[in-house]
Write a protein that holds these residues in place. Structure first.
Motif, PDB file in Angstrom:
ATOM      1  N   LEU A  30       0.953  -1.593   0.555  1.00  0.00           N
ATOM      2  CA  LEU A  30      -0.160  -0.314   0.184  1.00  0.00           C
ATOM      3  C   LEU A  30       0.430   1.224  -0.024  1.00  0.00           C
ATOM      4  N   LEU A  73       0.451   5.047   0.799  1.00  0.00           N
ATOM      5  CA  LEU A  73      -0.700   5.875   0.809  1.00  0.00           C
ATOM      6  C   LEU A  73      -0.195   7.621   1.260  1.00  0.00           C
ATOM      7  N   GLN A  75     -10.307   4.821   6.718  1.00  0.00           N
ATOM      8  CA  GLN A  75     -11.263   4.403   5.330  1.00  0.00           C
ATOM      9  C   GLN A  75     -10.841   2.773   5.836  1.00  0.00           C
ATOM     10  N   PHE A 110     -11.234  -0.881   3.978  1.00  0.00           N
ATOM     11  CA  PHE A 110     -10.939  -1.427   2.248  1.00  0.00           C
ATOM     12  C   PHE A 110     -11.467  -3.087   2.299  1.00  0.00           C
ATOM     13  N   VAL A 142      -1.522  -1.025  -4.265  1.00  0.00           N
ATOM     14  CA  VAL A 142      -2.432  -0.036  -4.186  1.00  0.00           C
ATOM     15  C   VAL A 142      -2.319   0.710  -3.987  1.00  0.00           C
ATOM     16  N   VAL A 201      -4.126   4.895  -2.371  1.00  0.00           N
ATOM     17  CA  VAL A 201      -4.931   4.955  -0.895  1.00  0.00           C
ATOM     18  C   VAL A 201      -4.478   6.705  -1.202  1.00  0.00           C
ATOM     19  N   ARG A 202      -5.765   7.158  -1.669  1.00  0.00           N
ATOM     20  CA  ARG A 202      -4.857   8.856  -1.367  1.00  0.00           C
ATOM     21  C   ARG A 202      -6.896   9.184  -0.192  1.00  0.00           C
ATOM     22  N   GLN A 230     -10.718   9.050  -0.444  1.00  0.00           N
ATOM     23  CA  GLN A 230     -11.155   8.920  -1.808  1.00  0.00           C
ATOM     24  C   GLN A 230     -11.807   7.564  -1.357  1.00  0.00           C
ATOM     25  N   LYS A 279     -12.299   5.384  -3.350  1.00  0.00           N
ATOM     26  CA  LYS A 279     -11.833   3.876  -4.479  1.00  0.00           C
ATOM     27  C   LYS A 279     -10.332   4.094  -4.410  1.00  0.00           C
ATOM     28  N   TYR A 280      -9.369   2.861  -4.461  1.00  0.00           N
ATOM     29  CA  TYR A 280      -7.735   2.932  -4.495  1.00  0.00           C
ATOM     30  C   TYR A 280      -7.392   2.731  -5.221  1.00  0.00           C
ATOM     31  N   GLU A 281      -6.431   3.261  -6.117  1.00  0.00           N
ATOM     32  CA  GLU A 281      -5.992   2.801  -7.306  1.00  0.00           C
ATOM     33  C   GLU A 281      -5.032   1.504  -7.923  1.00  0.00           C
ATOM     34  N   ARG A 282      -5.117   0.704  -8.400  1.00  0.00           N
ATOM     35  CA  ARG A 282      -4.590  -0.431  -8.269  1.00  0.00           C
ATOM     36  C   ARG A 282      -3.495   0.233  -9.186  1.00  0.00           C
TER      37      ARG A 282
END
Length: 588
Positions: free
Chosen positions: A495, A497, A560, A562, A571, A573-574, A577, A579-582
């Motif tokens: 992760l 962040l 948050q 998930f 992933v 994570v902002r 937000q 949803k996370y980004e891959r």
């Protein structure tokens, strides 16, 4: 005497460790002279991580110059320095920073810190000069964080002499802003550990600096000139005992690129003076506010607890993190931090001097620590001096292991005193999953067995293949880059962040991952090991589990969650937000 009673009594007596069985030894470094405990029967479980030193083929061939090779007249020549894995250009691939020292007399050619850019093919390019990072001196520690929240990681490097703050310009170059930022003042002459920490949770990273001792050549003794200048009846350099201790500093970020020295106002300056080295900032009592732990050499370590009002109180002895279980100070150098027993609390692993155990402290979740070194099976190893270390999952089985680099400080003993070689191997303690560890004596690869006098080390996945590799500083030799060629089918999750309301680097963010009926906590931190910086991407081994639930508590307090995040991916994570980004890695 019970542990609680011992802590209370030590606190009342000012932490006087000699009351419990050992007067100060005739040498400068603290060592208890304990004998190793017997080794049990090997578990027979295969260790699937395998480390090979690929530094030469990767292009990391310049030596880390640090003092004399066969003789060291001053203590400043012995401590060495740290290193870092970090992504300075935000391309998704870890770059490398290697600190460096010098020698007295004529400065050797090539004695400079070095920045290596990751070429994404297993090799690195030396871009030190282009980046503006050429500097000769006695570097010690590095901490990394985005202090101005512009999206690029900045560097603070400590020195015997003047520390330096480098601003990352975002175009591959750095600018020395030490004077402009107001962090040039060094309370004593030897900056050692440092850590970025948002201690007031306003979204801007503040800076803590530990100082080892007040050292100046004209008035300080060379070898053979004092009672703290022998080891095993061999004359060596003097100290740290007998030399004045360091005074630690805290700088508050003003939010405009400058800092204010709040050492006294924060209470940091009120702590008893100690020989401070590695500094680690994390929320040890889980109250949502970051605390500071400082590993101290030959003196009780420090634990600054955050009062939530801009001040700290020092409670290392009271909370069990300052001394060994028998009440003795140790030669604390490096600090690993992690959740070794999967109880959701951050524990500490501290490297010590030869003839002593390296110490594992278990956290009860309220910031109280128990020395579980012997119960965990670590008392079997007392041969080497431990420096950079980590609580890290090397084989991705879901149980964090312990890793330690070693190296003696006295080359004068090499070949003259049996049992005290100057160059020694690395140590791996595999986590058995029941609160105990076993030392891997062989089978972890040639990179572990190789002997060096090592100091700092950093953990990160430089080739983006899903396991943890290790970068190691070797004194007066090129570094080691230990590539992990992990076998088997264990899974993993990483992760990264990014703070929005909190600091951009997300330093202080706390992540709890649940997988296969287990849980593990990690925090984003700025410094650990020995005065070094790890990959800021958090790495979790998952064993045979293919998905994990993730909870993130940001420094500002937002939480948050998930569910069922698939394994074997990074992933992003902002903060805030949904949803996370891959992540994708170009060129892989």
């Amino acid at each position: 005497m019970s542990k609680l009673t011992r802590r209370t009594f030590l606190s009342f007596m000012g932490g006087a460790p000699h009351l419990f069985g050992r007067l100060s030894s005739p040498q400068g470094m603290a060592t208890r002279g304990v004998k190793p405990t017997p080794r049990g029967r090997p578990s027979g479980i295969p260790f699937l991580a395998h480390f090979t030193d690929v530094a030469a083929e990767a292009g990391l061939q310049a030596p880390t110059i640090f003092g004399g090779v066969t003789r060291k007249d001053y203590i400043v020549e012995t401590t060495g320095c740290g290193c870092a894995f970090f992504d300075y250009d935000n391309d998704g691939w870890l770059d490398i920073l290697l600190l460096c020292g010098t020698r007295f007399g004529q400065t050797p050619e090539g004695a400079t810190n070095r920045l290596y850019k990751n070429n994404r093919d297993g090799t690195f390019s030396d871009l030190t000069a282009k980046a503006g990072l050429l500097r000769t001196g006695w570097a010690c520690g590095v901490c990394i964080g985005d202090y101005d929240n512009d999206g690029f990681e900045d560097l603070f490097i400590t020195y015997w002499g003047e520390n330096v703050l480098y601003h990352n310009n975002g175009n591959g170059t750095f600018t020395d802003v030490t004077q402009k930022a107001g962090v040039a003042h060094n309370r004593t002459s030897w900056g050692a550990g440092c850590t970025w920490i948002d201690y007031d949770r306003n979204g801007f990273l503040d800076l803590f600096v530990s100082n080892y001792l007040d050292f100046g050549l004209p008035g300080d003794r060379k070898a053979r000139e004092g009672e703290n200048c022998t080891f095993k009846n061999v004359h060596v350099n003097c100290g740290p005992r007998g030399l004045p201790t360091g005074l630690h500093s805290l700088y508050r970020n003003n939010g405009n690129g400058t800092f204010t020295d709040v050492t006294d106002a924060s209470g940091i300056g009120h702590a008893k003076q100690r020989y401070g080295l590695t500094a680690v900032a994390a929320d040890f009592d889980e109250d949502g506010w970051p605390d500071i732990f400082v590993a101290c050499d030959s003196s009780p370590s420090l634990l600054f607890m955050n009062n939530h009002d801009g001040t700290f109180r020092e409670e290392g002895v009271d909370r069990g993190a300052a001394l060994s279980d028998d009440g003795n100070e140790q030669a604390g150098m490096g600090v690993g931090i992690g959740d070794y027993n999967l109880d959701g609390h951050l524990d500490l692993f501290k490297g010590h001097f030869t003839d002593d155990t390296n110490t594992l402290y278990r956290n009860d979740g309220k910031g109280n620590f128990d020395d579980v070194t012997l119960a965990a099976g670590l008392g079997v190893e007392t041969r080497y001096t431990g420096w950079g270390d980590g609580i890290v999952d090397l084989d991705n089985d879901g149980y964090p292991d312990l890793f330690l680099v070693t190296g003696n400080v006295y080359p004068e003993l090499d070949g003259k005193v049996a049992g005290y070689p100057y160059k020694t191997p690395r140590l791996v303690f595999r986590n058995l999953g029941n609160g105990r560890f076993e030392e891997i004596m062989e089978g972890a690869g040639p990179g572990i067995e190789a002997a060096h006098s090592s100091r700092g080390c950093a953990f990160g996945d430089f080739d983006n293949d899903g396991d943890l590799d290790i970068l190691v500083i070797n004194l007066n030799e090129p570094p080691s880059l230990l590539r992990n060629d992990l076998r088997g089918e264990n899974h993993w999750l990483k992760l990264k962040l990014i703070g929005t309301e909190s600091n951009r680097s997300a330093i202080g963010a706390r992540v709890l991952v649940q997988y296969g009926g287990k849980q593990q906590v990690q925090e984003v931190i700025s410094q650990s090991s020995f005065c070094s910086c790890n990959d800021r991407r958090l790495h979790f081994g998952l064993g045979n589990t293919t998905a994990a639930d993730v909870e993130i508590r940001w420094p500002k307090g937002t939480i948050q969650n998930f569910a069922k995040v698939a394994a074997n991916q990074l992933v992003i994570v902002r903060e805030g937000q949904a949803k996370y980004e891959r992540a994708t890695w170009p060129g892989r």
